[in-house]
Design an enzyme around this catalytic site. Structure first.
Site, mmCIF file in Angstrom:
data_model
loop_
_atom_site.group_PDB
_atom_site.id
_atom_site.type_symbol
_atom_site.label_atom_id
_atom_site.label_comp_id
_atom_site.label_asym_id
_atom_site.label_seq_id
_atom_site.Cartn_x
_atom_site.Cartn_y
_atom_site.Cartn_z
ATOM 1 C CG HIS A 41 -2.040 0.945 1.184
ATOM 2 N ND1 HIS A 41 -1.862 2.308 1.131
ATOM 3 C CD2 HIS A 41 -3.387 0.735 1.154
ATOM 4 C CE1 HIS A 41 -3.049 2.900 1.100
ATOM 5 N NE2 HIS A 41 -3.989 1.970 1.103
ATOM 6 C CB ALA A 42 1.454 3.844 -2.549
ATOM 7 C CG ASP A 43 -0.921 7.697 1.813
ATOM 8 O OD1 ASP A 43 -0.101 7.819 2.752
ATOM 9 O OD2 ASP A 43 -1.826 8.525 1.588
ATOM 10 C CG LEU A 44 -0.464 1.002 5.995
ATOM 11 C CD1 LEU A 44 -1.851 0.504 5.608
ATOM 12 C CD2 LEU A 44 0.460 -0.168 6.308
ATOM 13 C CG ASN A 96 -5.836 5.484 3.002
ATOM 14 O OD1 ASN A 96 -6.836 6.124 2.678
ATOM 15 N ND2 ASN A 96 -4.624 5.816 2.619
#
Length: 241
Positions: free
Chosen positions: A166-169, A173
Site C-alpha cells: 500500500h503506497a500510503d498506509l 485508509n
C-alpha cells in the site's frame, strides 16, 4: 467479475459488467448525479470523494488528484504512458486481484480515463462500505486500544502476506465496520515479492500516521507498550499463520 472496456474518442471506461452493464461517462460526472439528487460528499483524500446513488447501489466516486508541490503545476493531470498504466486502470485491476484473494477491500465497479494530448485525468468508482469510520477517527475519539491495535496489525499482515504494498498506509485508509476492518485507497499500490524491507517500511508509515494523529497522547511509553506492541503482535501472528 466480468471485465469490459468501453472506448470513445476521448478515453475509455473499464467496468465490471456483473455489477452493472450500464456504466457510461455520466457516471463519473458529479453534476450528473447532483442533477438527479443522487450525490453527497464526504471529506477524505485530496479534495474529498463523492457518494453517488447509482442503479448498482451506493458507490464512492473518487477523482485522482496530485498531492504535494507538484499539485500546483499539474493539478489533476498525469502524463500519458498508455491506458494500462493509468492510475485508475491499475487500481481497478489491483482491487480485482485482491478481491480474488479474499482480502477486505471495496468492491471495484468502474474506472475511467480521459485523455488530452500528453496528459490524462482519471476517476474510480467502488462500492461504498456501510456503517464505517476510519482508524483516524478512532484515534481522535480516544478509542484506539490494545484490542483494536491488534486487529489493525492482523489486517495489515493479511495484505503483506499476499504481497500487497500500500503506497500510503495511514490511519485514514483503515476503515472499521461492524463486519470487520478494510483497507482502501490503493492508488500506486502494487503486488510485490515478499520481503521484510518493504513490509517494515509500510508499518513505519502507519506508525508515523498514528503518532501524528495523537495516538501517543497519554505518553510515548504507553503507546509503545500498549498500542504498538499489540499491533505488532497481531501482525506477526497473522503473517506467520
Amino acid at each position: 467479475m466480468h471485465e469490459q472496456l468501453r472506448q470513445d474518442a476521448k478515453g475509455a471506461i473499464l467496468f465490471d459488467a456483473t455489477v452493472s452493464p450500464q456504466v457510461a461517462s455520466p457516471w463519473f460526472d458529479t453534476d450528473h448525479w447532483r442533477g438527479q439528487g443522487a450525490l453527497s460528499t464526504q471529506p477524505g483524500g485530496r479534495g474529498g470523494v463523492a457518494i453517488i446513488h447509482t442503479p448498482a447501489g451506493e458507490c464512492v466516486l473518487r477523482h485522482y488528484r496530485r498531492g504535494g508541490l507538484v499539485a500546483r503545476l499539474m493539478g489533476d493531470r498525469y502524463l500519458w504512458t498508455g491506458a494500462d498504466r493509468t492510475r485508475s486502470f491499475r487500481e481497478f485491476r489491483l482491487l480485482q486481484a485482491m478481491a480474488k484473494l479474499a482480502l477486505p477491500v471495496p468492491q471495484v465497479v468502474a474506472a475511467q480515463y480521459r485523455r488530452t494530448g500528453l496528459y490524462y485525468q482519471a476517476d474510480l468508482i467502488t462500492r461504498r462500505i456501510a456503517d464505517v469510520h476510519t482508524l483516524a477517527q478512532s484515534v481522535a475519539q480516544g478509542r484506539l486500544d490494545a484490542e483494536l491495535a491488534q486487529e489493525v496489525g492482523a489486517l495489515v499482515a493479511r495484505f503483506h502476506r499476499a504481497g500487497v504494498w500500500h503506497a500510503d498506509l495511514n490511519a485514514h485508509n483503515v476503515l472499521i465496520s461492524p463486519a470487520g476492518l478494510y483497507l482502501v485507497d490503493f492508488d500506486r499500490g502494487r503486488l510485490r515479492a515478499p520481503a521484510p524491507g518493504w513490509r517494515m517500511a509500510n508499518l513505519q508509515r502507519l506508525r508515523r500516521s498514528l503518532l501524528k494523529l495523537g495516538a501517543a497522547a497519554t505518553g510515548e511509553a504507553v503507546f509503545e507498550q500498549v498500542i504498538w506492541t499489540s499491533l505488532m503482535d497481531g501482525y506477526e501472528e497473522t503473517l506467520g499463520a
